[in-house]
Design an enzyme around this catalytic site. Structure first.
Site, short mmCIF file in Angstrom:
data_model
loop_
_atom_site.label_atom_id
_atom_site.label_comp_id
_atom_site.label_asym_id
_atom_site.label_seq_id
_atom_site.Cartn_x
_atom_site.Cartn_y
_atom_site.Cartn_z
CD GLU A 79 13.02 20.76 24.46
OE1 GLU A 79 11.77 21.01 24.69
OE2 GLU A 79 13.65 20.28 25.28
CG ASP A 80 16.18 22.02 19.95
OD1 ASP A 80 16.15 21.93 21.09
OD2 ASP A 80 16.33 21.28 18.93
#
Ligand code: MN
Length: 715
Positions: A76-77
């Site tokens: 996600e990051d």
């Protein structure tokens, strides 16, 4: 920050056969990927996944879970892709990391606390592996511990409310009391700091003042236990501020009136001792009615076991008592995690161990009994039959499994369902028949003039959608029959040189046992009433029986039925499949000469004038109906069937579809009827505007080299 070797040591302590190499690689990979990213606290971002991993080692979880914790924010990051994770750490780890990522994504979608119960179910349903949920919970614990670093008060409160409504109950549901207590307390501190401080102060005061009391109560409990030769491990436990607060609210009492804020936990060697000790206590002290609960013989669905009771104990203090074994205690604190570790059987292979987890949880769920547990249990099982999807605004809609965008539309609002024309699922245009999946975001597009399609009934699964569609189809069909009946009656009046008037028809309703003119017309359209009979009753000077006038002999029909024929009933406004049907034998197209055959209860079936099927109706001339296309208002597409023979060679089917496509024909069905070494014979159903359109397509196909012959298929 936990050092790399420390983390490895921690896992090794409880799992000597751990995959040390994989854990080391995950540590380095996550650190590298998060790079210079920072947390709100100013700490390196990597400290977060590391702490999450640390929380999970406290629960003695397997290496895969710890690795997943380290990697949980990478997809996600950071620039990490699912392919990277799979290549470096294998399919299993990817599945777990992906599971956590999905939970993070649905988390970002909405103000979920409005529909907490649905959201909890969604999270459970999406955590196909319990380890996914455990990582997500540990993630939340660490985010809550560092919540005070977030500057925006709104954001802090939102996260805290979500923790209270979603994650603390989830921790409880899988039996991790320690985690639930911590989540609740951290959330309580954010949401209601004044109440918490005030309760804490009073608790401190009480414990300080009564520190002696607590010790004396413990001594006396120990003495009582000694009478049955049991040596329990006793802890005096202050209740958490949040549980005191809940009690004050639930019972609507002030702090002073809460007498049993002292709770004692007695941990003994085995189940037999639990009951013995309970007997000794109940024998010696008055029991507070309604407080005794036996969660040993009937565990909670999350696996929790303990005896609970309330007594007026030593020094006449009202106290709460929990009696349990060491194993039960660990299960209560750590939930399924402990359960698994505890029951660890060295005979199980590494592989077997992995999956024992899930079996254990299922077993716990299966063995729950008692009305309360049964309900809980049933609810959990129900998730298997449900899907939870988001509206674009983030509201959650719960639907039965197999539900489609049409069900979703009806669940949002009946009007939305009735007018729905298409759907975007997760921003992609998808067919209305697509079964929805957990966490899908569904945007329904509607059109003001659109109406439900009878075909929807074949794929919707919710009762609401089914009922609305059926009702609509019923009304619409009746309306269609009435429209057709009106056209038929107008024609009948005209043929007799009478002026069509619904006033006249009103006068004869009783004779036909119907209540309204619409009913009467619908009867005619449906073929239940004969137009001649109705006309005769309404205008007695006309002839009654189906006379030669109304017979449309095939020869006459052949010459008469064409566009603009004054006596023909126009098909204007009639929806195919309702009151009119196009015959499958001849596939009539706008522009072709046609004739209708009235079938009782079904309306009119349209055939081309040269269709062989018509032979069957020569003996029933009263069923023939002169009809005409209304070419000006014709906008629908119609199906024409072609019989094509084409060369059996590479690309020939491609050329065929290219030619049809270029002529704006849409192939909707294709059937291979014959195949030899040299040729294929196919039936192709093409959607076209009218007969001219089909003729153009036929001409274009005939000009194509690979195509041997093209004809309209009849019969
Ligand atoms: Mn995280």
């Amino acid at each position: 920050m936990i050092r790399q070797y420390e983390l490895v040591e921690r896992v090794k302590n409880y799992d000597p056969s751990m995959d040390e190499d994989a854990l080391n690689r995950a540590y380095v990979y996550a650190m590298k990927m998060h790079g210079s990213q920072k947390r709100a606290s100013g700490d390196p971002y990597f400290s977060h996944p590391l702490e999450v991993a640390g929380i999970l080692t406290d629960m003695r979880l397997d290496t895969s879970t710890i690795i997943t914790a380290l990697l949980h924010d990478t997809i996600e990051d950071t620039d990490a892709t699912p392919e990277d994770i799979k290549r470096l750490f294998g399919e299993d780890i990817l599945r777990l990391v992906d599971g956590v990522t999905k939970l993070t994504r649905i988390e970002l979608q909405s103000d979920r606390t409005k529909q907490a119960e649905n959201f909890r179910k969604l999270v459970l349903a999406m955590s196909e592996d319990i380890r996914v949920l455990l990582v997500k919970l540990a993630d939340r614990v660490h985010n809550m511990r560092t919540l005070h670093f977030i500057e925006s008060e709104d954001k802090r409160r939102r996260i805290a409310a979500e923790t209270m409504d979603i994650y603390a109950p989830l921790a409880e549901r899988i039996g991790i009391q320690a985690m639930r207590d911590e989540l609740e307390d951290l959330a309580f501190a954010e949401l209601n700091p004044d109440a918490r401080t005030s309760i804490m102060t009073r608790l401190d005061y009480l414990y300080d003042e009564g520190s002696d009391t607590v010790d004396r109560v413990m001594d006396e409990l120990r003495e009582t236990a000694a009478t049955v030769e049991i040596v329990p491990e006793i802890s005096g436990r202050r209740k958490s501020p949040y549980s005191v607060w809940l009690k004050m609210q639930r019972k609507d009492v002030g702090f002073e009136q809460l007498s049993d804020i002292m709770a004692f936990r007695l941990v003994v060697a085995n189940t037999g001792e639990c009951y013995q000790l309970l007997g000794a206590l109940h024998g010696k002290y008055p029991v507070i009615p309604g407080r005794f609960k036996d969660y040993i013989s009937t565990p909670k669905p999350n696996g929790y076991q303990s005896l609970h009771t309330g007594i007026i104990g030593p020094m006449k203090k009202r106290i709460e008592i929990q009696i349990r074994t060491r194993e039960m205690h660990e299960v209560a604190e750590l939930g399924v995690a402990a359960h698994w570790v505890y029951k660890e059987d060295p005979a199980y292979s590494r592989e077997g161990k992995k999956y024992r987890w899930i079996r254990e949880l299922l077993e716990i769920l299966e063995h729950a009994s008692g009305p309360e547990e049964f309900l809980e249990h049933t609810k959990l099982e129900m998730y298997q039959d449900q899907v939870f999807c988001f509206t674009p605004k983030g509201d959650l809609i719960s639907l039965p499994r197999g539900a489609t965008p049409v069900d979703f539309a009806y669940a949002v609002h009946s009007e939305v369902g009735d007018r729905c024309v298409g759907a975007r699922i997760n921003d992609r245009l998808m067919p209305l028949t697509t079964p929805l999946k957990n966490g899908d975001q569904v945007a329904v597009s509607t059109s003001k003039n659109s109406t439900p399609s009878p075909t929807w009934e074949q794929f919707v699964v919710t009762g609401k959608a089914k009922a609305r569609i059926r009702r609509f189809v019923r009304l619409q069909r009746r309306q269609q029959f009435a429209d057709l009946g009106r056209a038929i009656m107008q024609k009948a009046f005209r043929q007799e040189a009478q002026k069509y008037s619904e006033k006249t028809l009103e006068g004869v309703l009783g004779k036909f046992h119907v209540e309204t003119v619409e009913d009467l017309l619908a009867g005619v359209g449906e073929g239940v009433l004969s137009d001649r009979e109705v006309l005769h009753v309404a205008v007695p000077e006309t002839l009654p029986a189906p006379d030669k006038q109304n017979v449309v002999p095939i020869t006459r029909a052949r010459t008469k039925a064409r566009k603009g024929s004054p006596d023909a009933v126009p098909l204007k406004g009639l929806i195919p499949g309702m009151a009119v049907h196009y015959a499958r034998c001849c596939h009539p197209l706008p522009g072709e000469r046609i004739v209708g055959i009235v079938t009782t209860g079904k309306g009119v079936t349209i055939h081309t004038i040269d269709c062989d099927t018509l032979e069957n109706f020569h003996s029933t001339p009263e069923r023939w109906l002169d009809v005409s296309w209304d070419l000006d208002s014709e906008t629908d597409m119609h199906v024409g069937r072609l019989d094509i023979v084409l060369a059996n060679e590479p690309g020939s089917l491609g050329s065929l579809s290219t030619v049809i496509g270029r002529s704006r024909g849409n192939i909707i069905n294709l059937k291979l009827v014959n195949r030899s070494t040299d040729f294929f014979e196919l039936y192709i159903d093409v959607e076209v505007a009218d007969v001219r359109h089909l003729t153009e397509i036929i001409a274009a196909l005939r000009a194509t080299p690979v195509i041997n012959s093209v004809d309209r298929a009849r019969g």
